[in-house]
Design a protein around this motif. Structure first.
Motif, mmCIF file in Angstrom:
data_model
loop_
_atom_site.group_PDB
_atom_site.id
_atom_site.type_symbol
_atom_site.label_atom_id
_atom_site.label_comp_id
_atom_site.label_asym_id
_atom_site.label_seq_id
_atom_site.Cartn_x
_atom_site.Cartn_y
_atom_site.Cartn_z
ATOM 1 N N TYR A 68 0.843 -1.196 0.000
ATOM 2 C CA TYR A 68 0.000 0.000 0.000
ATOM 3 C C TYR A 68 0.875 1.241 0.000
ATOM 4 N N ARG A 69 0.538 2.153 -0.906
ATOM 5 C CA ARG A 69 1.338 3.370 -1.033
ATOM 6 C C ARG A 69 0.511 4.542 -0.503
ATOM 7 N N THR A 70 0.962 5.239 0.468
ATOM 8 C CA THR A 70 0.223 6.407 0.958
ATOM 9 C C THR A 70 1.147 7.617 0.959
ATOM 10 N N GLY A 71 0.955 8.456 -0.033
ATOM 11 C CA GLY A 71 1.778 9.659 -0.154
ATOM 12 C C GLY A 71 0.964 10.899 0.179
ATOM 13 N N ASP A 72 1.337 12.002 -0.451
ATOM 14 C CA ASP A 72 0.710 13.288 -0.136
ATOM 15 C C ASP A 72 -0.653 13.448 -0.789
ATOM 16 N N MET A 73 -1.376 14.417 -0.281
ATOM 17 C CA MET A 73 -2.611 14.865 -0.928
ATOM 18 C C MET A 73 -2.413 16.329 -1.296
ATOM 19 N N TRP A 74 -2.881 16.710 -2.486
ATOM 20 C CA TRP A 74 -2.844 18.139 -2.830
ATOM 21 C C TRP A 74 -4.147 18.550 -3.499
ATOM 22 N N ALA A 75 -4.484 19.806 -3.310
ATOM 23 C CA ALA A 75 -5.723 20.338 -3.892
ATOM 24 C C ALA A 75 -5.335 21.374 -4.939
ATOM 25 N N PRO A 76 -5.469 21.034 -6.226
ATOM 26 C CA PRO A 76 -5.023 21.974 -7.260
ATOM 27 C C PRO A 76 -5.860 23.255 -7.277
ATOM 28 N N GLN A 77 -5.225 24.313 -7.724
ATOM 29 C CA GLN A 77 -5.909 25.601 -7.897
ATOM 30 C C GLN A 77 -6.937 25.454 -9.018
ATOM 31 N N LEU A 78 -8.164 25.909 -8.785
ATOM 32 C CA LEU A 78 -9.207 25.764 -9.805
ATOM 33 C C LEU A 78 -9.666 27.125 -10.300
ATOM 34 N N ASP A 79 -10.045 27.164 -11.561
ATOM 35 C CA ASP A 79 -10.693 28.350 -12.118
ATOM 36 C C ASP A 79 -12.117 28.379 -11.553
ATOM 37 N N MET A 80 -12.454 29.416 -10.792
ATOM 38 C CA MET A 80 -13.763 29.460 -10.121
ATOM 39 C C MET A 80 -14.819 30.226 -10.931
ATOM 40 N N THR A 81 -14.515 30.536 -12.194
ATOM 41 C CA THR A 81 -15.513 31.212 -13.044
ATOM 42 C C THR A 81 -16.779 30.364 -13.101
ATOM 43 N N GLU A 82 -17.939 31.014 -13.071
ATOM 44 C CA GLU A 82 -19.201 30.279 -13.172
ATOM 45 C C GLU A 82 -19.198 29.460 -14.468
ATOM 46 N N ALA A 83 -19.565 28.183 -14.343
ATOM 47 C CA ALA A 83 -19.494 27.290 -15.502
ATOM 48 C C ALA A 83 -20.296 27.826 -16.686
ATOM 49 N N LEU A 84 -21.475 28.369 -16.403
ATOM 50 C CA LEU A 84 -22.308 28.857 -17.512
ATOM 51 C C LEU A 84 -21.675 30.047 -18.229
ATOM 52 N N GLN A 85 -20.871 30.833 -17.494
ATOM 53 C CA GLN A 85 -20.196 31.958 -18.136
ATOM 54 C C GLN A 85 -19.156 31.421 -19.131
ATOM 55 N N THR A 86 -18.369 30.447 -18.677
ATOM 56 C CA THR A 86 -17.382 29.819 -19.568
ATOM 57 C C THR A 86 -18.106 29.199 -20.766
ATOM 58 N N GLU A 87 -19.235 28.598 -20.477
ATOM 59 C CA GLU A 87 -19.967 27.890 -21.527
ATOM 60 C C GLU A 87 -20.558 28.851 -22.568
ATOM 61 N N VAL A 88 -21.171 29.942 -22.133
ATOM 62 C CA VAL A 88 -21.756 30.848 -23.134
ATOM 63 C C VAL A 88 -20.644 31.515 -23.955
ATOM 64 N N LEU A 89 -19.500 31.773 -23.330
ATOM 65 C CA LEU A 89 -18.381 32.344 -24.102
ATOM 66 C C LEU A 89 -17.913 31.344 -25.163
ATOM 67 N N HIS A 90 -17.909 30.059 -24.789
ATOM 68 C CA HIS A 90 -17.529 29.018 -25.746
ATOM 69 C C HIS A 90 -18.561 28.944 -26.884
ATOM 70 N N PHE A 91 -19.833 29.035 -26.529
ATOM 71 C CA PHE A 91 -20.897 29.012 -27.555
ATOM 72 C C PHE A 91 -20.736 30.200 -28.515
ATOM 73 N N ILE A 92 -20.500 31.376 -27.952
ATOM 74 C CA ILE A 92 -20.324 32.578 -28.793
ATOM 75 C C ILE A 92 -19.123 32.377 -29.734
ATOM 76 N N HIS A 93 -18.039 31.853 -29.180
ATOM 77 C CA HIS A 93 -16.830 31.600 -29.984
ATOM 78 C C HIS A 93 -17.163 30.643 -31.142
ATOM 79 N N CYS A 94 -17.898 29.573 -30.834
ATOM 80 C CA CYS A 94 -18.220 28.579 -31.863
ATOM 81 C C CYS A 94 -19.092 29.191 -32.959
#
Ligand SMILES: NC(=O)c1ccc[n+]([C@@H]2O[C@H](COP(=O)([O-])OP(=O)(O)OC[C@H]3O[C@@H](n4cnc5c(N)ncnc54)[C@H](O)[C@@H]3O)[C@@H](O)[C@H]2O)c1
Length: 342
Positions: A272-298
């Motif tokens: 059994y291997r038990t190493g570190d845990m890390w919590a990556p930095q996340l983009d907290m932009t509202e998902a729908l905002q990212t999504e509508v920008l993607h739709f507009i781009h498309c």
């Protein structure tokens, strides 16, 4: 500037209107809902936006380039088809349609008219899921062994679709985006606790070629809200808790090593291997905002959306097969995803 009309201003429609209204590059021209009482809050919040109870006003409006549809799933085919036939680009709420045949019709219509057809698989556009995809794609987790999700809460009981079509659709769209392969079969069990109503609790197991397996547990009759997914890999494992305010994704350097010692052929050793845990930095932009920008781009670039009609179709195909399996007490239903994706 993309001019947008939104059909359906119930629970989810206001989120689409807000995000299109706030996004640079789009403007909401009009909103339609069958119920005049739903249009009153739209009118008071956005005085410049036109409102109508007849969605055909939006389709006939030559100023409108794109239609977003946030109505019950049973209406998606008809509304999306008519919008495409009127020459509009279309963003449809999840799930895309009620059958895979309907989804294929929409894809063909969009292709024929060279219009963008995108489905709102919201979670695909969250910082958390995009980060997990990065980790999976860079082989950071090693071989993926399992995807195991619990998505339960109290309510909202739907009358037209079972809990799979309401909640499991999120996990299926996340898996469609994250996992390196497509499922080849599904088994589902579930039950309704309200006579005459659709199933409110369900368990789905998805089988893949090789040693990947997925399980999704969805329930509208749970005392607490849980949105927790484990993704196990040969190198690292992830806990994704969407209800965590900041550290939604935790990556654990844990796992096993299998020792096939030639001297002890009868004794396979699991380390059994038990190493570190890390919590990556996340983009907290509202998902729908990212999504509508993607739709507009498309729309502007004629690009293919990440959650295009084919992604919507793949998810609907699994939902159909899972519902079929559920009516037969979990019989394994094969999925010909290669045919569906072609
Ligand atoms: N992406 C997400 O996370 C998310 C969350 C919730 C709901 N949804 C999806 O959004 C869609 C709508 O769900 P909801 O919860 O907002 O439902 P809802 O019942 O609250 O709202 C739907 C609205 O559509 C209106 N409507 C129905 N037919 C219409 C028509 N022909 N013309 C104009 N208006 C019409 C209804 O009057 C109602 O106000 C569903 O597909 C659902 O799965 C997505």
């Amino acid at each position: 500037m993309i001019r947008v009309g939104v059909i359906g201003y119930g629970y989810w429609g206001p989120n689409l209107v807000r995000n299109f209204a706030e996004a640079p590059g789009s403007q909401v021209v009009a909103v339609s809902d069958l119920r005049p009482d739903r249009l009153t809050p739209a009118r008071s919040r956005y005085p410049a936006i036109e409102v109508t109870t007849d969605y055909r006003d939006l389709l006939a409006d030559t100023r409108i380039d794109a239609i977003a549809i946030a109505t019950p799933v049973s209406t998606h085919l008809e509304l999306a088809l008519q919008a495409l036939q009127a020459g509009k680009h279309v963003l449809v709420e999840k799930p895309l349609t009620t059958t895979s045949e309907q989804a294929i019709r929409l894809i063909e219509e969009a292709n024929r008219r060279n219009r963008v057809l995108m489905v709102d698989h919201t979670f695909v556009y969250t910082g958390a899921v995009r980060k997990i995809r990065e980790l999976v794609a860079s082989n950071g987790l090693g071989d993926i062994y399992y995807y195991d999700s619990v998505r339960v809460n109290l309510g909202l009981f739907q009358h037209d679709v079972n809990v799979i079509w309401d909640l499991a659709v999120h996990d299926l769209s996340i898996m469609d985006y994250l996992l390196p392969s497509r499922p080849c079969a599904v088994s589902a069990t579930g039950i309704s606790h309200v006579a005459g109503e659709p199933e409110n609790i369900a368990y789905l197991t998805l089988f893949f070629d090789g040693c990947l397996i997925a399980h999704v547990h969805v329930n509208w009759l749970a005392p607490v809200k849980v949105r927790r997914t484990l993704i196990g890999g040969s190198r690292k494992m992830i806990v994704y808790d969407d209800l965590e305010p900041s550290e939604k994704v935790k990556v654990y350097d844990k796992g096993i090593t299998v020792n096939n010692d030639a001297d002890s052929v009868y004794q396979m050793l699991i380390g059994y291997r038990t190493g570190d845990m890390w919590a990556p930095q996340l983009d907290m932009t509202e998902a729908l905002q990212t999504e509508v920008l993607h739709f507009i781009h498309c729309v502007e670039e004629g690009a293919r959306p990440i959650t295009d009609g084919a992604a919507g179709l793949r998810v609907v195909r699994i939902l159909e097969a899972a519902t079929q399996s559920m009516t037969e007490r979990g019989r394994l239903v094969e999925l010909d995803m290669a045919r569906v994706t072609a």
